[in-house]
Design a protein around this motif. Sequence first.
Motif, short mmCIF file in Angstrom:
data_model
loop_
_atom_site.label_atom_id
_atom_site.label_comp_id
_atom_site.label_asym_id
_atom_site.label_seq_id
_atom_site.Cartn_x
_atom_site.Cartn_y
_atom_site.Cartn_z
N VAL A 211 0.85 -1.20 0.00
CA VAL A 211 0.00 0.00 0.00
C VAL A 211 0.88 1.25 0.00
N PRO A 212 0.57 2.25 -0.81
CA PRO A 212 1.35 3.49 -0.80
C PRO A 212 1.49 4.05 0.61
N GLY A 213 2.72 4.44 0.93
CA GLY A 213 3.02 4.97 2.25
C GLY A 213 3.62 3.96 3.20
N ARG A 255 -7.50 1.51 2.12
CA ARG A 255 -6.44 2.32 2.71
C ARG A 255 -5.60 3.00 1.64
N ALA A 256 -5.31 2.26 0.56
CA ALA A 256 -4.49 2.81 -0.52
C ALA A 256 -5.20 3.96 -1.22
N ALA A 257 -6.49 3.78 -1.48
CA ALA A 257 -7.24 4.82 -2.19
C ALA A 257 -7.28 6.12 -1.38
N HIS A 258 -7.52 6.01 -0.08
CA HIS A 258 -7.57 7.21 0.75
C HIS A 258 -6.19 7.85 0.88
N THR A 259 -5.14 7.03 0.97
CA THR A 259 -3.78 7.57 1.05
C THR A 259 -3.43 8.33 -0.22
N LEU A 260 -3.71 7.73 -1.37
CA LEU A 260 -3.41 8.39 -2.63
C LEU A 260 -4.27 9.62 -2.83
N SER A 261 -5.54 9.53 -2.47
CA SER A 261 -6.43 10.68 -2.59
C SER A 261 -5.93 11.86 -1.76
#
Length: 269
Positions: A211-213, A255-261
């Motif tokens: 996941v990004p981050g 989690r990834a979508a919210h982090t990238l958003s």
Amino acid sequence: MHPRVSLHQVAMMERETGAFLEFCGALGVRHATLVSPLLLQENAFHAAREAVQHGAVRIGCINHPFALHPDLERDSGTAAQGLLRVIDMAAVLGAPSIYLITGGRGALSWEQAATRFEGLLAPCREHAARQGIALLVENASPLLVDIHIAHSLPDTLRLARRAQIGLCIDLHACWMEADLDAKLAEALPLAGLIQVSDHIPGDRGTPCRAVPGDGAVPLETILRGVLDLGYTGLLDLELLGPRIEAEGAPAACTRAAHTLSDLLTRLGA
């Protein structure tokens, strides 16, 4: 959810296409990348068309394996036939692009395989152009040499130029390359999609995405750079591998979508 976030179906290959698109809609992700082997299955295309017609999610791209049966060297015409069918499906779904896994080289040299790819692709390129659909080729890990011939970003750009198509830039496969800023600046005019994920140092298998981050990829720096260079397309989350499975694909994708958003919002995308 930031409107430029896209989610790749590869994270949820066990789900039917309709269920995957429902997940995207419920999450607030407005774009999805579909994979053609699933899309070609019974009822999957109908489900995708229904989702698009209802406005829940748009198909931002379709991922298509080109000459995998068996490879570029020994293809007998099935690669072009398959892609022509997917191009027609993309046109109905309103997908602006299709990105390709080339197929392996067989016994060919890289240059011979690139020439073969260019030749096999020619009728598909013309058909896609008539439909207003961009064909792209991605950079992919060298561990995928059995199914793909373009790995470093410069090699992928070289192949795209030879084949007269665009690029899907997978940051997971190139974030560690030297002179990345200069390479991205050269490649971005042909970029139709940028893919985002993270990498945990020490993971040596494939796939090995995170996941990004969570890992070492300097995504904020890289994405700031591509945005400053004028990239206006989607950022596609391509998540798969043991870490995604261990967390659970729905949780990891959320989690990834919210982090990238949040990152795109912070960067003013």
